[in-house]
Write an enzyme that holds these catalytic residues in place. Structure first.
Site, mmCIF file in Angstrom:
data_model
loop_
_atom_site.group_PDB
_atom_site.id
_atom_site.type_symbol
_atom_site.label_atom_id
_atom_site.label_comp_id
_atom_site.label_asym_id
_atom_site.label_seq_id
_atom_site.Cartn_x
_atom_site.Cartn_y
_atom_site.Cartn_z
ATOM 1 N N HIS A 179 -42.018 -52.038 52.020
ATOM 2 C CA HIS A 179 -42.006 -50.581 50.452
ATOM 3 C C HIS A 179 -42.748 -51.119 49.864
ATOM 4 O O HIS A 179 -43.672 -50.613 49.263
ATOM 5 C CB HIS A 179 -40.387 -50.683 50.090
ATOM 6 C CG HIS A 179 -40.451 -49.815 49.227
ATOM 7 N ND1 HIS A 179 -39.831 -48.952 49.375
ATOM 8 C CD2 HIS A 179 -40.265 -50.510 48.067
ATOM 9 C CE1 HIS A 179 -39.195 -48.768 48.191
ATOM 10 N NE2 HIS A 179 -39.903 -49.212 47.108
ATOM 11 N N GLU A 180 -43.226 -53.111 48.998
ATOM 12 C CA GLU A 180 -43.778 -53.237 48.560
ATOM 13 C C GLU A 180 -45.094 -52.892 48.657
ATOM 14 O O GLU A 180 -46.559 -52.587 48.040
ATOM 15 C CB GLU A 180 -43.481 -54.179 48.386
ATOM 16 C CG GLU A 180 -42.316 -54.634 47.892
ATOM 17 C CD GLU A 180 -41.778 -54.251 46.604
ATOM 18 O OE1 GLU A 180 -41.979 -53.457 46.335
ATOM 19 O OE2 GLU A 180 -40.233 -53.668 47.121
ATOM 20 N N GLY A 184 -35.014 -56.362 44.984
ATOM 21 C CA GLY A 184 -34.845 -56.690 45.732
ATOM 22 C C GLY A 184 -37.162 -57.580 46.421
ATOM 23 O O GLY A 184 -36.848 -58.884 46.795
#
Length: 854
Positions: free
Chosen positions: A306-307, A272
């Protein structure tokens, strides 16, 4: 290459010997389509007189010079490692080599855009692939600074961890005589090699900025290929980024640690996204060419958050070795959902977490390969198959429970202390736990032992006694564990009571939060209360456990699941029903009926998306094979009715239409698909855009109503990278012996397919109405596995091993053939064994569920 592996013992020994100060990496990207020139200068200290090695996956090594002394390249290099004998206390190492471009999504990936012929490059280094671009001590605890100098065509943009400098003219490109330029980046802060990055090509960008909590101006960039940039909704991405920055800087008590933040959408990406420091790469499917479900938009938002969380947890503070990979990923998974729910428009993010992430965790935790969250990682092969539902989703679920147990503010205070103490360093689990113990006053050693160091998932059931007046006379929570993993754990959870209000909605009328421990937990606080229509254990989804309903609550849920006023309890009840069907406790056909009768009233896009996936799995694997075709046809009819009944232009209309298309198999159903593709009988409000056209066409191909000519015509209409992938999947779905043979040959026998094309063809290969088409490939699959595993890169091999396993042949014969392969394999390739063993479990589960569906 066996030499590509690295053991933990080797890494520990090397870390004890070395202190790395800096890498100076010079890359020349103008030398043709196959290789690039890489020159690395490493400065490091070592134990006097010791010997070690540096990692470098090379095509040709031209020079190795250690402390001014040339070494014989043929003697010290084997194409994977370069041996370094007789080190000094202070060392300067120079390695000049040609490195191969990759088309597997690993190392330096090279892609040519079919729209305009432009070349695009990007790196993907996690876990062990920075060594495919420069010589490096490839392990996370040997942090250093990195200076990159890159020569490339002048019309390209070059992006790395540091801010992009002004290029300097460097003469002509060695391949076609075009102008070349050199970009000389400033050194990075201290970091692990796997989060360094290089992205190069004629990427287009949109720029913005924000102000960090310490007053710095942080430049922001969003990048994509020229032919894709028209679809980029950069402002949405910038808005989410700003919300994430503000939330994390406040929660973590630390300003953003790098000088800029670029987000780059790159072609043929395997995952992703990847948390390269200050230069995050994302899969291109997050650039939406047409209408996508709202669930996909939410998933992109969660991925962005998230990143961003990784910039602190992973990049600023990094695990010492890959056994703590779970903490890196679980923390980002938990924090991204928390940030989405508390700081963005995605207020229902915990509902998505419950059905998507925890569903993944529960599935993974019931496989024979399940493992403790803190896994034993002996080497790189171990970690490469450990990017799983335990590492991400179970770990995040357990962190959520820990937060409920110690308190969110106490948890965050411990995290703030952790960052203050360990910034720019490497840590182990104990470093975080000690800070959390200090902030919460809780002893986490026992908690860690039970939750992080044992495997398996518990099941919780209520036992409820009532008197003649309907009052609760006894309430007990019963906890069980499977025989293989018998640990009984403590849980922090809530019990919810639900009754119908005056409008008929199921609403919560009482909630009790408590600690559950042991095989039986009495709950006296609920005694004397009137029994509600439905009792829900783990209300608000605080705990990590499988939940079962008592008989009366189960009857209520079957009739009234769509009447829940809130999405989260409805999702938890549906998840319990799905889990029971997978376990063979309830007939699969009952779950099919439950979904089809209630999904039309579901308001949460992510829940609809997951329920449709689970419906497809139930029909493919769990229903009685004698009834499979009839039930599949009836389900497709129901999905068509749902699509026609959905509000015009709604998310549900799009999702039901796509699901109907994928299930369509009868002549009238395929007629309806063909009509939509032709622009006829299109439901009001539905736009048949290019991506939906490919889905409709592939449905017709699978059903034998379209063939190669129609695929070629559609590709001419959509001659893009996305179109090429869709066409590859459609060709692999051709329902003929010749079509399947051609796909198998391209995937397994040939070795030149790019990663994304191989992935698309594997998905198409498995799309069949007649499963007999795939029977000839069962034996060929097992006969090919060793060769595939030995000769392909990890990513390519894993795609084949998992994607081509004969899961649709749900027979005892498939099970026996799998067992024969595993017996013959023995301990030869542990990672391969794990992947096959996990696939085998799918057959075992399917046979058990089918037996319960008679």
């Amino acid at each position: 290459m066996p030499g590509l592996n690295l053991t933990r013992d080797e890494a520990r020994t090397r870390a004890d010997l070395l202190t790395v100060h800096s890498y100076d990496v010079t890359l020349d990207l103008t030398r043709g389509e196959r290789v690039f020139r890489s020159t690395t200068v490493v400065s490091f200290d070592a134990e006097q007189g010791a010997s070690t090695f540096i990692d470098a996956v090379t095509d040709t090594v031209h020079r190795v010079e250690l402390n001014g002394v040339p070494l014989e390249t043929a003697e010290v290099s084997d194409g994977v490692r370069i041996q370094l004998p007789s080190l000094a206390a202070a060392n300067r190492l120079v390695i000049e080599a040609d490195m191969p471009y990759m088309n597997t999504g690993e190392g330096l990936h090279r892609f040519t855009d079919p729209v305009d012929g432009e070349v695009y490059l990007y790196t993907q280094f996690e876990v062990p692939d920075s060594r495919r671009v420069f010589a490096v001590f490839e392990q996370p605890d040997l942090k250093s600074t990195f200076r990159f100098t890159v020569t490339a065509p002048s019309h390209w943009d070059v992006i790395s961890n540091s801010a992009t400098p002004e290029p300097v003219q460097a003469g002509a490109d060695g391949t076609d005589g075009a102008a070349a330029s050199t970009w000389a980046f400033e050194p990075t802060p201290v970091m692990s090699s796997y989060v360094t990055a290089l992205i190069a090509g004629p990427y287009q960008s949109v720029r913005s900025e924000l102000t960090s909590s310490d007053g710095r101006t942080i430049p922001l960039g969003v990048f994509a290929r020229k032919s894709l940039m028209q679809y980029m909704d950069a402002e949405n991405i910038f808005d989410l980024t700003r919300q994430g920055f503000a939330f994390y800087e406040e929660q973590f008590g630390a300003p953003y640690p790098f000088e800029k933040y670029d987000q780059l959408f790159v072609p043929e990406f395997n995952a992703g996204a990847m948390e390269n420091a200050g230069a995050v790469t994302f899969v291109e499917t997050y650039v939406f060419r047409g209408r996508v479900p709202d669930a996909t938009v939410e998933r992109r938002a969660i991925t962005i958050l998230h990143e961003l969380a990784h910039m602190w947890f992973g990049d600023l503070v990094t695990m010492r070795w890959w056994n703590d990979l779970w903490l890196n990923e679980s923390f980002a998974e938990f924090m991204s959902t928390l940030a989405a729910a508390e700081a963005t428009e995605f207020e229902q993010a915990w509902t998505t977490f419950a059905i998507l992430e925890k569903g993944w965790a529960y599935r993974q935790d019931q496989l024979p390969s399940t493992h403790p969250i803190v896994a034993q990682i002996n080497d790189l092969e171990d970690v490469q198959v450990n990017f799983d539902g335990i590492t991400y989703a179970k770990g995040a679920s357990v962190l959520k429970q820990l937060v409920a147990w110690v308190g969110q503010e106490e948890f965050m205070q411990g995290v703030r202390q952790y960052f203050a103490k360990h910034s720019w360093k490497n840590t182990e689990l104990v470093d975080l736990l000690s800070e959390l113990e200090g902030s919460s006053g809780r002893d986490l050693k026992a908690w860690s032992g039970l939750w992080l160091e044992t495997a398996g998932v518990n099941t919780l059931r209520p036992e409820i006694g009532t008197d003649d007046d309907g009052l609760i006379s006894a309430f007990t929570i019963v906890q069980t564990a499977v025989e293989e993993f018998p640990t009984i754990r403590p849980h922090r959870l809530a019990v919810g009571f639900y009754d119908h209000d005056d409008d008929g909605a199921l609403v919560r009328v009482h909630r009790l939060e408590l600690d559950v421990d042991g095989e039986r937990t009495e709950v006296p606080d609920l005694v004397g209360r009137r029994r509600p229509a439905l009792v829900l254990l783990n209300d608000d989804d605080l705990a990590y456990a499988k939940i079962r309903l008592d008989p009366a609550s189960l009857r209520t849920s079957v009739r009234h699941v769509k009447d829940f006023k809130d999405s989260l309890p409805r999702t938890l009840v549906l998840a319990s029903a799905w889990d029971a069907a997978r376990d063979g406790e309830t007939p699969a056909r009952d779950y099919v009926e439950l979904v089809l009768q209630n999904i039309g009233a579901e308001s949460d896009s992510s829940v609809v998306l997951v329920l449709l996936r689970q419906l497809a799995s139930t029909l493919a694997f769990y229903v009685n094979p004698e009834d499979r075709e009839a039930m599949g046809e009836a389900a497709a009819d129901s999905l068509q009715e749902l699509a026609l009944a959905a509000a015009a232009g709604s998310d549900a209309q799009l999702q039901f239409t796509r699901a109907f298309s994928s299930h369509a198999r009868t002549a009238p159903q395929l007629d309806a698909v063909a009509a939509m593709l032709a622009g006829d009988r299109v439901p009001e409000g539905l736009t048949v855009d290019q991506d939906l056209r490919w889905e409709l066409l592939t449905s017709l191909v699978t059903g034998g109503r379209a063939g190669a000519a129609e695929i070629d015509a559609e590709l001419a209409r959509d001659s893009t990278a996305t179109g090429e992938l869709a066409a590859a999947a459609a060709r692999a779905a051709l329902p003929t012996a010749e079509g399947k043979e051609a796909a198998w040959t391209a995937i397994v026998d040939a070795t030149d397919l790019p990663n994304a094309t191989q992935r698309a063809m594997i998905s198409g290969f498995g799309r069949v109405h007649d499963r007999a088409l795939l029977e000839p490939y069962v034996e060929r699959y097992f006969a090919s596995l060793r060769q595939v595993w030995a000769t392909r890169t990890h990513e390519i091999a894993q795609q084949i091993v998992v994607g081509l396993y004969p899961s649709l042949q749900t027979t005892q014969e498939t099970l026996d053939r799998t067992d024969a392969f595993l017996a013959d394999l023995g301990s030869e390739a542990p990672s391969l064994r794990r992947l096959v063993l996990e696939s085998r479990d799918g057959i075992v589960r399917a046979l058990r569920a089918q037996a319960a569906d008679r």
